[in-house]
Design a protein around this motif. Structure first.
Motif, PDB file in Angstrom:
ATOM      1  N   GLY A  11       2.335   6.172  -7.137  1.00 38.24           N
ATOM      2  CA  GLY A  11       1.273   6.992  -7.716  1.00 38.24           C
ATOM      3  C   GLY A  11       1.568   8.469  -7.597  1.00 38.24           C
ATOM      4  N   THR A  50       1.295   3.785  -3.195  1.00 38.10           N
ATOM      5  CA  THR A  50       0.926   5.186  -3.020  1.00 38.10           C
ATOM      6  C   THR A  50       2.071   6.094  -3.426  1.00 38.10           C
ATOM      7  OG1 THR A  50      -0.556   4.621  -1.191  1.00 38.10           O
ATOM      8  CG2 THR A  50       0.167   6.916  -1.351  1.00 38.10           C
ATOM      9  N   ASP A  74      -6.628  -4.927  -1.895  1.00 41.85           N
ATOM     10  CA  ASP A  74      -5.500  -4.219  -2.536  1.00 41.85           C
ATOM     11  C   ASP A  74      -5.428  -4.495  -4.029  1.00 41.85           C
ATOM     12  OD1 ASP A  74      -4.482  -2.754  -0.432  1.00 41.85           O
ATOM     13  OD2 ASP A  74      -2.995  -4.278   0.133  1.00 41.85           O
ATOM     14  N   GLY A  88       0.804  -1.217   0.000  1.00 41.08           N
ATOM     15  CA  GLY A  88       0.000   0.000   0.000  1.00 41.08           C
ATOM     16  C   GLY A  88       0.834   1.264   0.000  1.00 41.08           C
ATOM     17  N   GLN A 131      -7.612  -0.854  -4.947  1.00 41.41           N
ATOM     18  CA  GLN A 131      -7.409   0.553  -4.605  1.00 41.41           C
ATOM     19  C   GLN A 131      -6.702   1.242  -5.770  1.00 41.41           C
ATOM     20  OE1 GLN A 131      -6.673   1.516  -0.362  1.00 41.41           O
ATOM     21  NE2 GLN A 131      -5.564  -0.419  -0.324  1.00 41.41           N
ATOM     22  N   VAL A 158      -5.061   8.297  -6.264  1.00 41.09           N
ATOM     23  CA  VAL A 158      -4.630   8.920  -5.012  1.00 41.09           C
ATOM     24  C   VAL A 158      -3.476   9.882  -5.287  1.00 41.09           C
ATOM     25  CG1 VAL A 158      -3.542   8.507  -2.771  1.00 41.09           C
ATOM     26  CG2 VAL A 158      -5.425   7.047  -3.527  1.00 41.09           C
ATOM     27  N   PHE A 210      -4.342   3.581  -6.639  1.00 46.89           N
ATOM     28  CA  PHE A 210      -3.272   4.382  -6.078  1.00 46.89           C
ATOM     29  C   PHE A 210      -2.819   5.483  -7.032  1.00 46.89           C
ATOM     30  CE2 PHE A 210      -2.823   0.328  -3.730  1.00 46.89           C
ATOM     31  CZ  PHE A 210      -2.972   0.830  -2.442  1.00 46.89           C
TER      32      PHE A 210
END
Length: 341
Positions: free
Chosen positions: A88, A85, A279, A81, A296, A301, A298
Motif C-alpha cells: 500500500g 502495508t 484481514d 499484514g 483492513q 493506510v 491497507f
C-alpha cells in the motif's frame, strides 16, 4: 598495540541531529537557500564545524531538488499484514511521484532501527515510514533521529511524538464479536495473536470490551502465533467443548487452520460453530465455507502515510501538529458465520 579503527566520517544526518533540525534544513543551509532563518543557519553551521562535516560534492549538486525516494523500515514482510502495508505504501508513493527504498530488519530494536535509518539517510531519502507492529518496535521508534521526517505505521501503542497511521484494531474486533452475538451466540471465544504484537493486543481488548458491554461471559484468551498451525492446534482443543459455538480468530490464517480442525472432527461450520477471521486475505472468499472476516484497507493506510510525509516535507514544525484519525475496518460477512440454532 593494534592500530585504532578510523572514526566514521560525519554525515548530514549527524549534523541534523546535533543542530536539532531536519536534514532538508541542513541541505538548505549548505546551499545558501534564502528561506532559512539566520538563527537556524548559525546553529547548523556550528554543528557542521563541530563535526568537521564535509558534504559530498555529488549530493550537493543534487540538493536543489528534494529526493524522490521514500525509505521504508519493515519487519517480517512474509506475514500478510506487513506485506500488504508495504504494498500500500509503495502504490501511494508511486502515485505521488516517489519511489521507495526498503530496509527489512530481523529484529526491530533500537540498534537495528538506528542502523536502518542511517542506511536510508545515506541514500538521501526524503523521509521514512516505519512499519512497527510489535511493542519492541514501538519502543525503538522513540530513538529515531529528530532530523528525519518520519511516519509510523502501528496500532495504538505508540510513538506519539511522530505521526502514526493505523487501522482501528479495537473497532475491528468489536465488529467481529458484535456480529457473532447478533446471531444468537451466548459468547465468543478468541484465538489471539502473539502477545508482543500491538495489533494482537488491541484485538484482544476489542473482543473483551464487546463481550463485557453485552454482559456476556469472557472465556480465557487462547494465544497462538499468526499461522494456520496455531488455529489448527488450538482448534483441536475446542472441538470437544459443547459450549464453544463461535470463535473469533486474530487473523485469517488462524481461521484457516481452525476450519480444518473442525472439519476433521465432523464439526459443521457454521451450523455447529461460527468462525470469523481478521484481514480479509485474498483467499478468504474461496475457503470452505467462505470466511466471514474483518477487512483492513491497507491501500488507505499507504495513502495516509505518504500524505503525512508530504505534510512534514512542507513544514518545519513538530510532527505532533498533524493528527491522523485511524482507518476504519469493515466487516465482510460470508458463509462461515451463522445464526445459533
Amino acid at each position: 598495540m593494534g592500530q585504532q579503527p578510523a572514526a566514521r566520517a560525519a554525515v548530514m544526518n549527524d549534523v541534523a541531529r546535533l543542530a536539532g533540525v531536519s536534514h532538508q534544513t541542513v541541505s538548505r543551509v549548505l546551499n545558501n537557500h534564502p528561506s532559512v532563518r539566520q538563527e537556524t543557519r548559525e546553529r547548523v553551521m556550528r554543528a557542521v564545524h563541530q563535526l568537521n562535516y564535509r558534504p559530498n560534492a555529488l549530493a550537493r549538486g543534487l540538493a536543489g531538488r528534494r529526493s524522490r525516494v521514500i525509505g521504508v523500515v519493515s519487519f517480517d514482510t512474509i506475514l500478510y499484514g506487513p506485506a500488504a502495508t508495504l504494498l500500500g505504501i509503495e502504490r501511494a508513493a508511486r502515485a505521488a511521484g516517489y519511489g521507495i527504498s526498503i530496509v527489512t530488519l530481523e529484529q526491530l530494536d533500537r540498534a537495528g532501527m538506528r542502523s536502518a535509518i542511517d542506511a536510508l539517510t545515506e541514500q538521501s531519502v526524503a523521509g521514512v515510514v516505519v512499519i512497527a507492529p510489535m511493542m519492541t518496535a514501538a519502543v525503538a521508534v522513540h530513538g529515531l533521529p529528530t532530523g528525519v521526517p518520519a511516519v509510523v505505521v502501528e496500532s495504538s501503542g505508540g510513538a506519539r511524538e511522530l505521526p502514526s497511521i493505523s487501522v482501528d484494531q479495537v473497532a475491528g474486533a468489536r465488529l467481529a464479536v458484535e456480529h457473532l452475538l447478533s446471531l444468537g451466540h451466548g459468547t465468543v471465544w478468541h484465538i489471539a495473536g502473539p502477545r508482543d504484537w500491538l495489533e494482537a493486543r488491541d484485538r484482544v481488548d476489542g473482543w473483551r470490551l464487546a463481550l463485557e458491554q453485552a454482559g456476556r461471559s469472557v472465556p480465557p484468551v487462547l494465544v497462538g502465533d499468526w499461522s494456520p498451525r496455531a488455529g489448527y492446534e488450538i482448534g483441536q482443543t475446542l472441538v470437544d467443548r459443547p459450549d464453544v459455538t463461535a470463535v473469533f480468530c486474530a487473523n485469517d490464517h488462524q481461521a484457516l487452520g481452525l476450519l480444518r480442525a473442525l472439519h476433521q472432527r465432523g464439526v459443521r461450520v457454521p451450523e455447529d460453530v461460527s468462525v470469523v477471521g481478521f484481514d480479509d486475505i485474498p483467499e478468504a472468499e474461496y475457503l470452505s465455507p467462505p470466511l466471514t472476516t474483518v477487512r483492513q484497507d491497507f491501500d488507505e493506510v499507504g495513502r495516509r502515510c505518504v500524505a503525512a510525509l508530504l505534510e512534514l516535507f512542507d513544514a518545519d514544525g513538530p510532527a505532533g501538529r498533524f493528527p491522523h484519525p485511524q482507518v476504519e475496518p469493515q466487516l465482510v460477512v460470508r458463509a462461515s458465520s451463522g445464526r445459533r440454532g
